[in-house]
Design a protein around this motif. Structure first.
Motif, mmCIF file in Angstrom:
data_model
loop_
_atom_site.group_PDB
_atom_site.id
_atom_site.type_symbol
_atom_site.label_atom_id
_atom_site.label_comp_id
_atom_site.label_asym_id
_atom_site.label_seq_id
_atom_site.Cartn_x
_atom_site.Cartn_y
_atom_site.Cartn_z
ATOM 1 N N PRO A 139 0.826 -1.217 0.000
ATOM 2 C CA PRO A 139 0.000 0.000 0.000
ATOM 3 C C PRO A 139 0.858 1.264 0.000
ATOM 4 O O PRO A 139 1.844 1.364 0.739
ATOM 5 C CB PRO A 139 -0.802 -0.125 1.302
ATOM 6 C CG PRO A 139 -0.828 -1.598 1.587
ATOM 7 C CD PRO A 139 0.480 -2.120 1.106
ATOM 8 N N ALA A 140 0.487 2.199 -0.842
ATOM 9 C CA ALA A 140 1.245 3.448 -0.956
ATOM 10 C C ALA A 140 1.006 4.362 0.239
ATOM 11 O O ALA A 140 1.863 5.169 0.603
ATOM 12 C CB ALA A 140 0.869 4.164 -2.253
ATOM 13 N N VAL A 141 -0.177 4.245 0.843
ATOM 14 C CA VAL A 141 -0.541 5.110 1.974
ATOM 15 C C VAL A 141 -0.983 4.233 3.132
ATOM 16 O O VAL A 141 -1.756 3.282 2.941
ATOM 17 C CB VAL A 141 -1.668 6.091 1.590
ATOM 18 C CG1 VAL A 141 -2.075 6.942 2.790
ATOM 19 C CG2 VAL A 141 -1.237 6.973 0.423
ATOM 20 N N ARG A 142 -0.501 4.521 4.322
ATOM 21 C CA ARG A 142 -0.887 3.796 5.524
ATOM 22 C C ARG A 142 -1.753 4.675 6.425
ATOM 23 O O ARG A 142 -1.474 5.866 6.604
ATOM 24 C CB ARG A 142 0.352 3.347 6.311
ATOM 25 C CG ARG A 142 1.133 2.215 5.657
ATOM 26 C CD ARG A 142 0.368 0.908 5.734
ATOM 27 N NE ARG A 142 1.143 -0.205 5.190
ATOM 28 C CZ ARG A 142 0.676 -1.445 5.112
ATOM 29 N NH1 ARG A 142 -0.554 -1.723 5.528
ATOM 30 N NH2 ARG A 142 1.413 -2.413 4.606
ATOM 31 N N THR A 143 -2.805 4.093 6.974
ATOM 32 C CA THR A 143 -3.692 4.833 7.878
ATOM 33 C C THR A 143 -3.121 4.897 9.289
ATOM 34 O O THR A 143 -3.565 5.708 10.097
ATOM 35 C CB THR A 143 -5.064 4.155 7.956
ATOM 36 O OG1 THR A 143 -4.922 2.875 8.595
ATOM 37 C CG2 THR A 143 -5.672 3.984 6.577
#
Length: 490
Positions: free
Chosen positions: A147-151
């Motif tokens: 994933p390019a973005v992590r929450t």
């Protein structure tokens, strides 16, 4: 639709299998792939129906028909026909996280509902599915998707069976930080230890776990949540917890002599010890229940019982008998069991096929149950006494007086199903259980009454199929995502 007349031009051609006497020499998978040309012909048989029941996942009279994952079957069959591996794979992975599992062990509910099967043989949907994913791996398309973005939201998944893996995969791809806890020494749950290697090679499970690790999923094995790790610790360290511990409590048989008899085992324990010893040392460690030169009786006629038949034959058993309490199903559909209902017909699975090849007869005895277990002076089982079952005038299923028979037995395996999940995990999390031994949630939902604690898979729905577990894991992930983010775009 690339070949409108394909179902008229081509016959069904299943993947070839090694002969029973040959494959009984090892625990390796025994099906080989079709040629690329033949696989494309099998894809061409898909009729692209106006209403594709194959992907419906309906419940009719209490039984499922059509794919519970709602796989886009006509679409990727068309791509198979055209030889477009990448496009077929992209359509397949939209709905199924693990086609390499379902392509091997699913009973093909999709093919049950295939319109081509009404007057002819159904399309080889499951085998086409397996061919797509395996070619995806071999051609290098199955690369890590990090994933390019992590929450930075953290989720703990307890249990790494198909439901836990599917839930972990979905939540990780959404960008959450996922940790999977597994009490066994290898990830995979029933995929690893509940299904024999010849049915699902464990390198296939390890390959998927390795890919998920590269994508960011963390696996902690030999860690028993509820015993080694407290629920309080998980609740403090994670934003949500998902319980996917399966339905591992086996159903016992209530019969005279059961308590004191030695040489009686639950099928799940037998299969687990067999596979673990095979993986650890190719049986050289002796840490398995050996059926060599023994008279084996298996109580239960389902998939697990069949897996036991195939396993004891590979050990070199002296005989094998499989008891099925219910009457033998008909050879063809009855009038009150029309398409697209699941066909209640007699089937010969790989284990029974192998037993017929070795002993010359089907190992199954229908309408039969165990009345008494006989033992020697040391308590070891030596035989069982069976009794026939039949419906009486009041339509009750009762033992038939005078039908008792004694069968030699050195090893008795109980494959009579499961009665729900092991209670210590839900008790530790203080989530209630239903009368069926499953974790309670609102109908159609996966959140328990404890905020932030969810459940999916067999622990939630009861003993079921791998495809249903994957479907539940996906749906549960959506509910967890909504809980964490306030919405979900899954």
């Amino acid at each position: 639709m690339g070949k409108p007349t394909g179902f008229l031009e081509y016959d069904r051609c299943a993947t070839p299998a090694r002969a029973p006497q040959e494959r009984l020499k090892d625990f390796e998978e025994f099906h080989s792939a079709l040629s690329e040309e033949e696989r494309r012909r099998q894809g061409a048989r898909c009729m692209n129906c106006g209403v594709p029941f194959c992907q419906s996942g309906m419940m009719l009279h209490g039984m499922a028909t059509g794919c519970p994952l709602h796989n886009l079957i006509p679409e990727w069959n068309d791509e198979v026909f055209h030889g477009n591996t990448w496009h077929a794979l992209s359509r397949l992975l939209k709905t199924n996280n693990f086609p390499e599992f379902t392509g091997r062990v699913c009973p093909a509910l999709c093919e049950v509902a295939c319109l081509c099967g009404v007057e002819d043989s159904p399309v080889t949907i499951r085998e086409n599915e397996l061919a797509i994913i395996e070619k995806g791996f071999s051609d290098g398309f199955m690369q890590p998707r990090v994933p390019a973005v992590r929450t930075e939201k953290r989720v703990a998944i307890v249990g790494s069976g198909p439901a836990g893996l599917a839930c972990a995969d979905m939540l990780n791809q959404r960008g959450h930080r996922v940790t999977v806890y597994e009490k066994s020494d290898r990830p995979g749950g029933l995929l690893m230890y509940g299904i024999p290697n010849m049915k699902l090679d464990k390198s296939v499970v390890a390959r998927r776990v390795s890919l998920m690790q590269e994508e960011g999923v963390r696996f902690l094995t030999s860690t028993d949540v509820g015993r080694d790790v407290s629920p309080q610790t998980l609740r403090e360290q994670f934003d949500a917890v998902v319980l996917c511990c399966g339905a591992g409590r086996p159903r016992d048989i209530q019969t005279e002599g059961r308590e004191a008899a030695q040489g009686v085992y639950f099928a799940v324990d037998f299969l687990t010890r067999n596979t673990k010893s095979y993986l650890d040392a190719r049986f050289a460690d002796g840490n398995f229940i050996n059926a060599k030169d023994k008279h084996v009786v298996i109580v239960g006629g389902g998939d697990t019982g069949n897996d036991c038949v195939g396993t004891v034959l590979r050990h070199g058993c002296k005989s094998v008998t499989q008891l099925e309490m219910m009457p033998q199903p008909p050879q063809a559909r009855a009038e009150d069991n029309p398409w697209p209902e699941y066909p209640r017909v007699c089937k010969v699975d790989y284990g029974q096929e192998e037993a017929i090849a070795v002993f010359g007869e089907d190992p199954r005895r229908y309408s039969t149950t165990v009345k008494r277990i006989l033992t020697d002076d040391s308590g070891a089982v030596t035989a069982i006494q069976t009794v026939k079952m039949a419906f009486d005038a009041q339509n009750r299923y009762v033992p038939v007086s005078g039908s008792e028979e004694e069968i030699a037995c050195d090893l008795l395996l109980i494959a009579a199903g499961f009665t729900g999940c092991e209670p210590y995990v839900p008790e530790a999390f203080e989530v209630p259980l239903s009368a069926r031994g499953t974790v309670q949630t609102a109908a159609g939902h996966y959140a328990t009454e404890v905020p932030g604690v969810f459940t999916a898979g067999d622990m939630h729905r009861g003993q079921s199929l791998v495809v249903w577990a994957i479907a539940e894991g996906r749906e549960c992930a959506r509910e967890v995502d909504r809980f964490l983010e306030g919405y979900s775009n899954m």
